[in-house]
Design a protein around this motif. Structure first.
Motif, mmCIF file in Angstrom:
data_model
loop_
_atom_site.group_PDB
_atom_site.id
_atom_site.type_symbol
_atom_site.label_atom_id
_atom_site.label_comp_id
_atom_site.label_asym_id
_atom_site.label_seq_id
_atom_site.Cartn_x
_atom_site.Cartn_y
_atom_site.Cartn_z
ATOM 1 N N GLU A 100 69.049 28.998 76.607
ATOM 2 C CA GLU A 100 68.707 29.990 75.591
ATOM 3 C C GLU A 100 67.586 29.467 74.682
ATOM 4 O O GLU A 100 67.398 28.267 74.521
ATOM 5 C CB GLU A 100 69.967 30.274 74.757
ATOM 6 C CG GLU A 100 69.802 31.273 73.639
ATOM 7 C CD GLU A 100 71.050 31.388 72.790
ATOM 8 O OE1 GLU A 100 71.250 32.441 72.167
ATOM 9 O OE2 GLU A 100 71.838 30.409 72.749
ATOM 10 N N LYS A 101 66.852 30.378 74.102
ATOM 11 C CA LYS A 101 65.845 30.033 73.099
ATOM 12 C C LYS A 101 66.258 30.650 71.769
ATOM 13 O O LYS A 101 66.596 31.834 71.702
ATOM 14 C CB LYS A 101 64.472 30.557 73.512
ATOM 15 C CG LYS A 101 63.334 30.174 72.586
ATOM 16 C CD LYS A 101 62.031 30.883 72.969
ATOM 17 C CE LYS A 101 61.554 30.466 74.340
ATOM 18 N NZ LYS A 101 60.283 31.155 74.728
ATOM 19 N N GLY A 102 66.266 29.830 70.724
ATOM 20 C CA GLY A 102 66.576 30.314 69.382
ATOM 21 C C GLY A 102 65.859 29.453 68.365
ATOM 22 O O GLY A 102 66.303 28.336 68.071
ATOM 23 N N TYR A 103 64.746 29.921 67.850
ATOM 24 C CA TYR A 103 63.854 29.078 67.048
ATOM 25 C C TYR A 103 63.259 29.900 65.921
ATOM 26 O O TYR A 103 62.835 31.044 66.116
ATOM 27 C CB TYR A 103 62.743 28.532 67.946
ATOM 28 C CG TYR A 103 61.789 27.561 67.289
ATOM 29 C CD1 TYR A 103 61.957 26.195 67.427
ATOM 30 C CD2 TYR A 103 60.693 28.017 66.551
ATOM 31 C CE1 TYR A 103 61.076 25.289 66.850
ATOM 32 C CE2 TYR A 103 59.806 27.129 65.964
ATOM 33 C CZ TYR A 103 59.995 25.763 66.117
ATOM 34 O OH TYR A 103 59.120 24.866 65.533
ATOM 35 N N GLU A 148 66.504 25.492 64.627
ATOM 36 C CA GLU A 148 66.702 25.791 66.043
ATOM 37 C C GLU A 148 68.188 25.830 66.330
ATOM 38 O O GLU A 148 68.929 24.913 65.973
ATOM 39 C CB GLU A 148 66.027 24.733 66.913
ATOM 40 C CG GLU A 148 66.061 25.045 68.395
ATOM 41 C CD GLU A 148 65.335 24.011 69.236
ATOM 42 O OE1 GLU A 148 65.072 24.292 70.418
ATOM 43 O OE2 GLU A 148 65.033 22.921 68.715
ATOM 44 N N SER A 149 68.642 26.896 66.960
ATOM 45 C CA SER A 149 70.048 27.046 67.351
ATOM 46 C C SER A 149 70.077 27.746 68.699
ATOM 47 O O SER A 149 69.654 28.903 68.818
ATOM 48 C CB SER A 149 70.827 27.848 66.303
ATOM 49 O OG SER A 149 72.181 27.975 66.681
ATOM 50 N N ARG A 150 70.603 27.053 69.693
ATOM 51 C CA ARG A 150 70.559 27.576 71.062
ATOM 52 C C ARG A 150 71.606 26.890 71.914
ATOM 53 O O ARG A 150 72.174 25.860 71.529
ATOM 54 C CB ARG A 150 69.178 27.331 71.665
ATOM 55 C CG ARG A 150 68.792 25.857 71.676
ATOM 56 C CD ARG A 150 67.529 25.597 72.440
ATOM 57 N NE ARG A 150 67.095 24.206 72.391
ATOM 58 C CZ ARG A 150 67.592 23.223 73.134
ATOM 59 N NH1 ARG A 150 68.566 23.466 74.000
ATOM 60 N NH2 ARG A 150 67.124 21.987 73.026
ATOM 61 N N THR A 151 71.869 27.454 73.074
ATOM 62 C CA THR A 151 72.699 26.752 74.040
ATOM 63 C C THR A 151 71.919 25.561 74.595
ATOM 64 O O THR A 151 70.691 25.486 74.477
ATOM 65 C CB THR A 151 73.110 27.667 75.203
ATOM 66 O OG1 THR A 151 71.935 28.207 75.820
ATOM 67 C CG2 THR A 151 74.003 28.797 74.719
#
Length: 794
Positions: free
Chosen positions: A262-265, A291-294
């Motif tokens: 996953e992308k979470g930025y 940043e929060s992602r798998t």
């Protein structure tokens, strides 16, 4: 037929001779060429030639083609045309450069190497081998190094040791990012992206004038995209499995637990620039990143059927990793506290990575008089990263290998430079650098796969302190017209100490690593680097150079010892490199063709390698030490090309060849490295890109672009116990993009496809526990994906 390095050196010499011949035997071309750099730029603009990029690799503004270094310089327009939005993508077009977003075991870190020299382990006991800089500020760790290319002016990739210039840990080279400075205009940009797997990117920037001589700029980015590796519930997929693994409680997604990759930025940057006159230019920059992602997209790619079931091979884009560990078997009933809650019988490690970081810097240049100025660069940065791992990457409850990591870091640096001139013939720089940093590495490791049934678990909360001091100087002299001589010297002194905390999960002294609890390992060292260079401009079209220089990667301590002797006696010194390089920079045919060539030999010594036995350190425990244990030579050739053969058509490309051999390997390394092994890979790497801007008159313009890059087979190492070297297979990736711009060029719409031919590839693997768990898991590159981008300028 493949060419040998000797043949490539001959080709380079032939190319140099050809270029010189062009300059000497085509008088009309030589006479028509402008005799100064500004005139050359003006002529290039008038004739559709290649625009110059100004770089600051030698502490002063110089045109790329006047700098006697191997530099890949990419400006904002080329970044946009390639749709490159994070640092790891730059490597595709840079010869002999590898930038890899590391896997789940390493968190959100960037593995970097240039010309085969770098570092891929995030642990703060070790130093990077490629210097990373953001707005001239050194970024001291691999963690958090996957920078978003937010509001950048340019990227400079300096290949070869930069020991006297950027200095610290730039043994392989340096990567320097420069953000756009505030200016005296009011402007802004907004960009929206939607694409595959619910991709949503929002980017924006604004520049504004606050008062005469005072300007501000702010930019931000948000990115989110679903992962592409399905994490499946093994007990759900195989409800009557022989291992007796039950299904998790239903989450309403069937057998799907999560999606890895996953992308979470999100990030924001603000800058304030004070530039009232030519004597003062001071910019303050602040940034924040979340940043929060798998975890990274990884799958099991190999199993040993004697140890684990072959049904754990889920597939190309799926995994049965469950990040779950059963409770302890010894001592009975030991509770396991942690950030996931108080449990007794079992627990889950997080399958997510979370990173937060911020920094502030001040960069000012102050003129002291004609030809003299002082530059001051002050910076502070801190971050925190949390992530969990599943070392075996299987659902097998009898193969326990999980980890939880919480890394805190802060860094302060101050650099001063005095730039000056002596007449019209000599430029010089004198400077000093100081940095201090601290990492606190909290970890919970459940490594019972080493000895099933025993309590091989511990937690650490290790403080790691480091500081560095350096003084440096560079002199650039022009004794006769066309000839430039450069000399540089840098002295560096470093310190690092690492205190080990080894406790059980309940806080008592560890049952099997207790002898390490409270032990402090120390490294102290110093190094002097030098560089001499000569370049000669045969004509406005041709520059040739030769350079010899050194660099080093700092020493450190053994990061993962199994007893006190390994920690106390396991410190090691720096790796060192002496590099010999010749190069040619050309702008031909009214600057419609640019060819930059280089060939080099690196004498690489005291290479830091892991040992297979620690008896020499006074330890008979399993060995986790690293020492200076190898020497070798690396040779290579690089070619970069840009061309504007006709108006509207732009071509760019690169090709590199890299080879080398070991000359010495310490017997303590065992059979992990052998003298006949390649010291560096991949041998071959190339890229090519083409775009054509079609003018549509009042309807604007249409620009299609295609890029392709090839990476040769890469050394993945050999498994414990010997056998042949494994290689990551070679692969070729292609991307396509088409962009429409309106006549005013303030609105654009782009459609793109990444990994156009849907190539399946594995850029990195984790095999460190194969002999225990029987599994190897590997990163998976992104499959084919599309995106639509709309950008509006104000």
């Amino acid at each position: 037929m493949a060419k040998t390095p000797t043949q490539f050196v001959r080709l380079l010499a032939a190319g140099s001779a050809l270029a010189l011949a062009l300059g000497q035997t085509a008088p009309a071309f030589a006479q028509a060429a402008p005799q100064n750099a500004q005139a050359a730029d003006d002529a290039a603009a008038d004739t559709g030639g290649i625009k110059e990029i100004v770089v600051t690799a030698q502490f002063r503004s110089q045109k790329l083609q006047d700098t006697p270094l191997s530099i890949t310089a990419v400006d904002a327009s080329l970044l946009a045309s390639r749709n490159q939005t994070d640092l790891s993508q730059i490597a595709a077009q840079a010869p002999n450069v590898t930038l890899n977003a590391m896997g789940g075991a390493y968190g959100s870190s960037l593995g970097a190497s240039i010309r085969g020299i770098g570092q891929f382990d995030f642990n703060p006991a070790y130093e990077p081998g490629v210097g990373m800089y953001v707005d001239d500020v050194y970024y001291a760790t691999l963690t958090g190094g996957i920078f978003d290319l937010l509001d950048l002016d340019r990227v400079e990739v300096l290949r070869g040791p930069q020991g006297t210039l950027t200095g610290r840990n730039s043994i392989g080279g340096a990567i320097k990012l420069f953000s756009k400075k505030p200016t005296d205009e009011n402007s802004g940009t907004v960009e929206l992206v939607y694409g595959s797997r619910q991709r949503m990117d929002v980017r924006g920037s604004a520049n504004f004038k606050l008062a005469d001589g005072l300007y501000g700029r702010v930019s931000g980015v948000y990115k989110h995209q679903e992962g592409y590796v399905d994490q499946l519930d093994y007990g759900c997929v195989y409800p009557n499995n022989a291992q007796g693994i039950g299904a998790r409680p239903s989450s309403g997604q069937g057998c799907l637990i999560d999606k890895l990759g996953e992308k979470g930025y999100a990030g924001v940057r603000g800058s304030l620039r004070y530039n009232p006159n030519d004597a003062i230019d001071y910019t303050v920059i602040g940034d924040y990143t979340n940043e929060s992602r798998t975890n990274s997209a990884e799958v099991v790619t190999s199993v040993n059927p004697a140890k684990v079931s072959s049904t754990y091979l889920c597939g190309r884009y799926c995994t049965f990793a469950n990040f779950y560990a059963k409770g302890n078997t010894a001592p009975p009933g030991l509770s396991i506290p942690g950030p996931w809650g108080q449990v007794k019988d079992g627990y889950y490690m997080p399958n997510r990575t979370k990173f937060t970081g911020w920094g502030v810097s001040g960069n000012g240049t102050f003129k002291l008089g004609d030809g003299f100025n002082v530059q001051s660069i002050t910076a502070y940065r801190e971050y925190r990263q949390k992530w969990g791992t599943d070392d075996d990457f299987t659902p097998d409850l009898n193969v326990v290998g999980q980890g939880y990591n919480d890394l805190k870091f802060w860094f302060f640096s101050q650099e001063l430079r005095l730039n000056g001139k002596v007449g019209d013939k000599i430029d010089f720089t004198l400077g000093g650098f100081y940095s201090k940093q601290k990492s606190t590495y909290f970890t919970r490791q459940d490594i019972r796969y080493i000895a099933p049934g025993l309590n091989f678990q511990f937690q650490g909360n290790d403080p790691v302190n480091a500081d560095s001091k350096a003084v440096f100087g560079t002199v650039i002299a022009r004794p006769i017209e066309g000839l430039t001589l450069t000399g540089g010297l840098r002295y560096t002194k470093e310190h690092k100490d690492y205190t080990f905390v080894r406790q059980n999960f309940d806080g008592s002294v560890s049952y099997f690593l207790g002898a390490l609890n409270g032990v402090k390992a120390v490294y102290d060292g110093h190094k002097t680097d030098w560089r001499v260079s000569a370049d000669y401009r045969f004509s406005p079209q041709i520059l040739a150079y030769v350079t010899v220089g050194t660099g080093f990667k700092g020493g450190g301590v053994t990061a993962r010892p199994f007893d006190a002797p390994q920690a106390l006696n396991g410190s090691f010194g720096p790796e060192t490199l002496t590099a010999y390089e010749v190069g040619l920079k050309t702008d031909l045919f009214d600057r419609r063709l640019r060819l930059n060539l280089s060939a080099f030999i690196n004498d690489y010594k005291d290479i830091q390698l892991p040992l297979i036995t620690c008896a020499s350190l006074g330890s008979n425990a399993p060995c986790g030490a690293r020492q200076n244990a190898g020497d070798g030579k690396i040779k290579g050739v690089e070619l970069e090309m840009q061309a504007n053969p006709i108006d509207g058509l732009s071509l760019d490309g690169s090709i590199s060849y890299l080879t080398g051999n070991w000359s010495k390997i310490d017997p303590r390394v065992g059979n992990a490295y052998l003298l006949d092994d390649p010291i560096v890979t991949p041998e071959w790497k190339w890229s090519i890109g083409a775009q054509y801007r079609a003018d549509l008159g009042k309807s604007g313009s249409l620009t299609p672009r295609i890029d392709a890059n090839y990476v040769g087979k890469n050394n993945a190492g050999r498994l414990v116990g010997g056998g042949p070297i494994d290689y990551y297979p070679s692969y070729t990736l292609a991307n396509a993009r088409i962009t429409w711009r309106n006549a005013g060029e303030d609105l654009s719409i782009s459609a793109e496809v990444q990994n156009l031919f849907d190539k399946y590839y594995n850029p990195f693997r984790f095999a460190a526990v194969y002999s225990f768990t029987g599994t190897i898991y590997s990163q998976v590159g992104k499959p084919r994906e599309w995106a639509i981008t709309v950008q509006k300028k104000f």
